[in-house]
Structures are given as structure tokens and as C-alpha cells.
Write an enzyme that holds these catalytic residues in place. Structure first.
Site, PDB file in Angstrom:
ATOM      1  N   HIS A 193       3.143   4.196  12.957  1.00 32.00           N
ATOM      2  CA  HIS A 193       2.294   5.502  12.729  1.00 32.00           C
ATOM      3  C   HIS A 193       2.741   6.417  13.530  1.00 32.00           C
ATOM      4  O   HIS A 193       1.871   7.421  14.144  1.00 32.00           O
ATOM      5  CB  HIS A 193       0.801   4.794  13.106  1.00 32.00           C
ATOM      6  CG  HIS A 193       0.217   3.852  12.219  1.00 32.00           C
ATOM      7  ND1 HIS A 193      -1.120   3.783  12.300  1.00 32.00           N
ATOM      8  CD2 HIS A 193       0.773   3.333  10.881  1.00 32.00           C
ATOM      9  CE1 HIS A 193      -1.249   2.943  11.312  1.00 32.00           C
ATOM     10  NE2 HIS A 193      -0.387   2.460  10.468  1.00 32.00           N
TER      11      HIS A 193
ATOM     12  N   ASP B 143       5.846   3.116   7.135  1.00 29.22           N
ATOM     13  CA  ASP B 143       4.585   2.278   6.863  1.00 29.22           C
ATOM     14  C   ASP B 143       4.065   2.986   5.781  1.00 29.22           C
ATOM     15  O   ASP B 143       3.260   3.927   6.046  1.00 29.22           O
ATOM     16  CB  ASP B 143       3.864   2.260   8.292  1.00 29.22           C
ATOM     17  CG  ASP B 143       2.512   1.598   7.905  1.00 29.22           C
ATOM     18  OD1 ASP B 143       2.358   0.921   6.819  1.00 29.22           O
ATOM     19  OD2 ASP B 143       1.641   1.451   9.056  1.00 29.22           O
TER      20      ASP B 143
ATOM     21  N   HIS C 223       0.777  -1.216  -0.080  1.00 27.50           N
ATOM     22  CA  HIS C 223       0.014  -0.019   0.153  1.00 27.50           C
ATOM     23  C   HIS C 223       0.852   1.223   0.035  1.00 27.50           C
ATOM     24  O   HIS C 223       1.885   1.347   0.743  1.00 27.50           O
ATOM     25  CB  HIS C 223      -0.995  -0.077   1.019  1.00 27.50           C
ATOM     26  CG  HIS C 223      -0.505   0.200   2.534  1.00 27.50           C
ATOM     27  ND1 HIS C 223      -0.191   1.525   3.166  1.00 27.50           N
ATOM     28  CD2 HIS C 223      -0.085  -0.434   3.659  1.00 27.50           C
ATOM     29  CE1 HIS C 223       0.235   1.423   4.241  1.00 27.50           C
ATOM     30  NE2 HIS C 223       0.302   0.127   4.608  1.00 27.50           N
TER      31      HIS C 223
ATOM     32  N   ASP D 128       4.007  -5.179   3.677  1.00 24.78           N
ATOM     33  CA  ASP D 128       3.764  -4.253   4.530  1.00 24.78           C
ATOM     34  C   ASP D 128       4.765  -4.168   5.898  1.00 24.78           C
ATOM     35  O   ASP D 128       5.397  -5.244   5.909  1.00 24.78           O
ATOM     36  CB  ASP D 128       2.277  -4.311   4.897  1.00 24.78           C
ATOM     37  CG  ASP D 128       1.785  -3.177   5.233  1.00 24.78           C
ATOM     38  OD1 ASP D 128       2.471  -2.111   5.655  1.00 24.78           O
ATOM     39  OD2 ASP D 128       0.457  -3.018   5.524  1.00 24.78           O
TER      40      ASP D 128
ATOM     41  N   GLU E 283      -5.014   1.534   2.312  1.00 20.33           N
ATOM     42  CA  GLU E 283      -5.190   0.688   3.355  1.00 20.33           C
ATOM     43  C   GLU E 283      -5.272   1.133   4.675  1.00 20.33           C
ATOM     44  O   GLU E 283      -5.977   0.333   5.804  1.00 20.33           O
ATOM     45  CB  GLU E 283      -3.621  -0.192   3.268  1.00 20.33           C
ATOM     46  CG  GLU E 283      -3.558  -1.467   4.070  1.00 20.33           C
ATOM     47  CD  GLU E 283      -3.121  -1.310   5.531  1.00 20.33           C
ATOM     48  OE1 GLU E 283      -2.878  -2.309   5.982  1.00 20.33           O
ATOM     49  OE2 GLU E 283      -2.542  -0.150   5.805  1.00 20.33           O
ATOM     50  N   GLU E 284      -4.616   2.074   5.170  1.00 26.60           N
ATOM     51  CA  GLU E 284      -4.674   2.834   6.624  1.00 26.60           C
ATOM     52  C   GLU E 284      -6.282   3.051   7.035  1.00 26.60           C
ATOM     53  O   GLU E 284      -6.307   3.171   8.292  1.00 26.60           O
ATOM     54  CB  GLU E 284      -3.880   3.983   6.769  1.00 26.60           C
ATOM     55  CG  GLU E 284      -2.525   3.407   6.297  1.00 26.60           C
ATOM     56  CD  GLU E 284      -1.550   2.726   7.292  1.00 26.60           C
ATOM     57  OE1 GLU E 284      -2.261   2.317   8.439  1.00 26.60           O
ATOM     58  OE2 GLU E 284      -0.683   2.452   7.310  1.00 26.60           O
TER      59      GLU E 284
HETATM   60 ZN   LIG Z   1       0.824  -0.481   6.663  1.00 29.01          ZN
END
Ligand SMILES: [Zn+2]
Length: 349
Positions: free
Chosen positions: A318, A177, A66, A230, A207-208
Site C-alpha cells: 500500500h 497490490d 482484484h 492477491d 477489494e481494498e
Molecule cells: Zn490486495
């Protein structure tokens, strides 16, 4: 095989802004860089970039990564020009306090700072309380009229942090990420010649916010088997017990056994472990009862696709100080590359 990943490409990828649903800059870069290495390239209605490389068999392998990163969307400009925002993707507001961001506007990116009250005026009770996103604001250092002229609700912002290598082969940046997974897939598209599988390299969107791009991307591909590249949270840090680490930095590619959205097909799971062991690729087993990734959508496509998430362990995931190990990125690349190049025997499902 000789392994030579060009990490300057990862640096470039982390610097591109692309929250969920706003992945254009990342997609354009990938399309320009990779289309010459593919037999075909197209973008679907959701924004997924799909590259195809013809293989020697009649089996189709879907590889996905992603493109989106977690970030912010501006929803209000106050009378003094301070911006209020919502988070896009799972961000702990505590990690936003006193950070720099880049607000993406029609006239270019603006540096912003997420302000915080100085310690001089906060009380002990204030400091003991976790900050919520509603209490945060972005300061652009501009007069209100200028802010209103340049920024609109709906503009987005990304965390701001330069890519840096440090310590023993570690990388710290925002957006690892999942630019680390995107990097692995991009390098794979460049390196792969005469693969066993017909390879669909899919760079997904959104995706998130719930694996949204992967739903339509997988629907458009008749996949026999799929691997999703990922990052995954590595909790190998003080305050976490070893049984809660999920993955550890430096432990190699995380081969998913189970997460909140998937239980990997047992035959595929064994073949991937075997491939690592035969080629001395460092690996660890990923079990993440609370995590998920594009594999959750891909494996349920059509009548089902044997799918495994290959995960790059990431500390502080994140946040703008995500950390990955170069070695783990290399292990992930090697496993995905060998699977695509040689095929996974016995996948006759
Ligand atoms: Zn991810």
C-alpha cells in the site's frame, strides 16, 4: 512444465490507473487481451470481469484477483488551485508525503506532487509528529482557474512510480497490490488448455474498500472450490520480529491457513501444500490475523465455498514502493495453474 511468464504484461498492468470503484482502464485492458482465450466474457453490474473456460469435469473452480489499487479521490479545490483529497483503501499518510501522483481527469492525466513544508521552516516538533491526510495537498503546478477547468471533485489520483526490476529478481512499483495477482490470473487464462475444472477467472472490483466486488462475483458463480490470488504484506524487514513477518520475499507462494476473514478449509489447505511438494513449488504458510482479501467474501457465498487465498509476499504494501519477488509470482502461478489444470483430488465437499 515449462514456465514462461511475460513480465512486460505486469509492467503494463501496474501502469494502468484503477483505484477502487474506478477500475475501467484495467478491466478494458484485460477484456481485450484475454477474451480471445476464453469461452465467454462478461462484466457484471458491479464491474467485475468474469471469463469462463470450459473444463473436462462438471466441477467449477473460481479463481479471483482484484483489479483495484489503493489511491486518492479529490474532494476539494482550494482558492489557489491546490487539491485536497481523501484516501481510498488503507494508506498510511506518512507514505504520501513528497510523492508524485497522477490525477485522472476527463481531459487526461495530470502530474501532481504531494507538497510538504521545507525542512527550513519546520520545527523539531513538527517533524516528530505523524502527518495526517488533512494536512496534505496536491500541487498541479497550474493556475487556479486552469485547475478548476480541468479537475472536479470525484476525480481520482493514483500513486506515480515506474515499474523497475532491481536486486536479485525483485520488482518495485506502485499497484503491485494487486496487479501481481491480476497478472498471475491473466497469464493463467492465456496458458490454460483443457483444464479439469470449468474455470471462472474473475477480476474483481473494490477489494481494498471491503471485498465488495467479490460478494456479487461469487454469488454469480456456482463454485465448488475457489482460489483468491492477491498480495500480502511481508514484514521481513528491520524492526519486525521473525514471528511477525507473515510472509517473506523469496519464500514462495503464501498458502493461507488463517487471516482476519478466513480459516482455510483443512482438506483444501492440505491438498494445496501437497501439490506444491509434489511439483517442487516453493511455498510458505500465510497466517495474518489482521489481513484479509477476497477469500473472505467468496468462502461465505451461498452455502459456502472451500476457498484459499494464495498470496504473493509484498514489502511496503500500500505504498508506491511495493516490492515483490519474481520467483514468488512464478510459484503462485504454478500452483494455481496446476490446481486448475489437473484438479485437486479429494475435493468432494
Ligand atoms: Zn490486495
Amino acid at each position: 512444465m515449462e514456465l514462461k511468464l511475460d513480465f512486460s504484461i505486469l509492467k503494463t498492468l501496474t501502469e494502468l490507473p484503477g483505484i477502487s470503484g474506478r477500475e475501467t482502464a484495467v478491466r478494458n485492458y484485460l477484456k481485450e487481451q484475454l477474451a480471445p482465450y476464453a469461452d465467454s466474457a462478461h462484466t457484471d453490474a458491479m464491474g467485475n470481469l468474469i471469463l469462463f473456460k470450459k473444463g473436462s469435469s462438471d466441477k467449477n473452480l473460481l479463481l479471483c484477483a482484484h483489479m483495484d489499487e489503493v489511491g486518492l479521490m479529490i474532494h476539494h479545490i482550494d482558492e489557489r488551485g491546490f487539491l485536497r483529497f481523501v484516501t481510498v483503501g488503507g494508506i498510511d499518510p506518512r507514505t504520501l508525503l513528497a510523492q508524485r501522483v497522477r490525477v485522472q481527469t476527463k481531459s487526461g492525466a495530470l502530474l501532481g506532487v504531494i507538497g510538504t513544508k521545507p525542512a527550513h521552516i519546520t520545527t523539531e516538533q513538527d517533524r516528530a509528529k505523524a502527518v495526517g491526510v488533512k494536512e496534505l495537498f496536491i500541487d498541479l503546478g497550474l493556475p487556479a482557474a486552469e485547475v478548476r477547468r480541468r479537475v472536479e471533485p470525484g476525480d481520482f489520483a493514483v500513486l506515480d512510480r515506474p515499474y523497475e526490476e532491481f536486486g536479485d529478481g525483485m520488482i518495485c512499483s506502485k499497484a503491485l497490490d494487486n496487479r501481481a495477482g491480476v497478472f498471475v490470473l491473466a497469464e493463467l487464462v492465456r496458458a490454460l488448455k483443457d483444464p479439469f475444472y470449468n474455470v471462472y477467472a474473475v477480476f474483481t472490483v473494490q477489494e481494498e474498500v471491503g471485498l465488495r466486488g467479490a460478494v456479487t462475483a461469487a454469488f454469480g458463480v456456482e463454485a465448488d472450490v475457489a482460489l483468491c490470488l492477491d498480495t500480502t504484506g511481508a514484514a521481513d524487514i528491520p524492526g519486525c520480529a521473525p514471528q511477525d513477518y507473515i510472509c517473506s520475499l523469496g519464500g514462495g507462494v503464501g498458502i493461507t491457513a488463517l487471516d482476519a476473514r478466513t480459516i482455510t478449509h483443512p482438506v483444501l489447505f492440505e491438498l494445496l501444500k501437497k501439490c506444491c511438494d509434489e511439483h517442487q513449488i516453493r511455498r510458505q504458510i500465510r497466517i495474518a490475523p489482521r489481513g484479509g482479501n477476497d477469500a473472505g467474501a467468496v468462502h461465505l457465498s451461498k452455502t459456502g465455498v472451500p476457498t484459499c487465498g494464495l498470496s504473493i509476499p509484498t514489502r511496503n504494501i500500500h505504498s508506491n514502493v511495493e516490492i515483490v519477488s519474481r520467483q514468488d509470482v512464478e510459484s503462485t502461478f504454478l500452483l494455481a495453474y496446476l490446481a486448475a489444470k489437473n484438479g485437486l483430488n479429494d475435493i468432494n465437499l
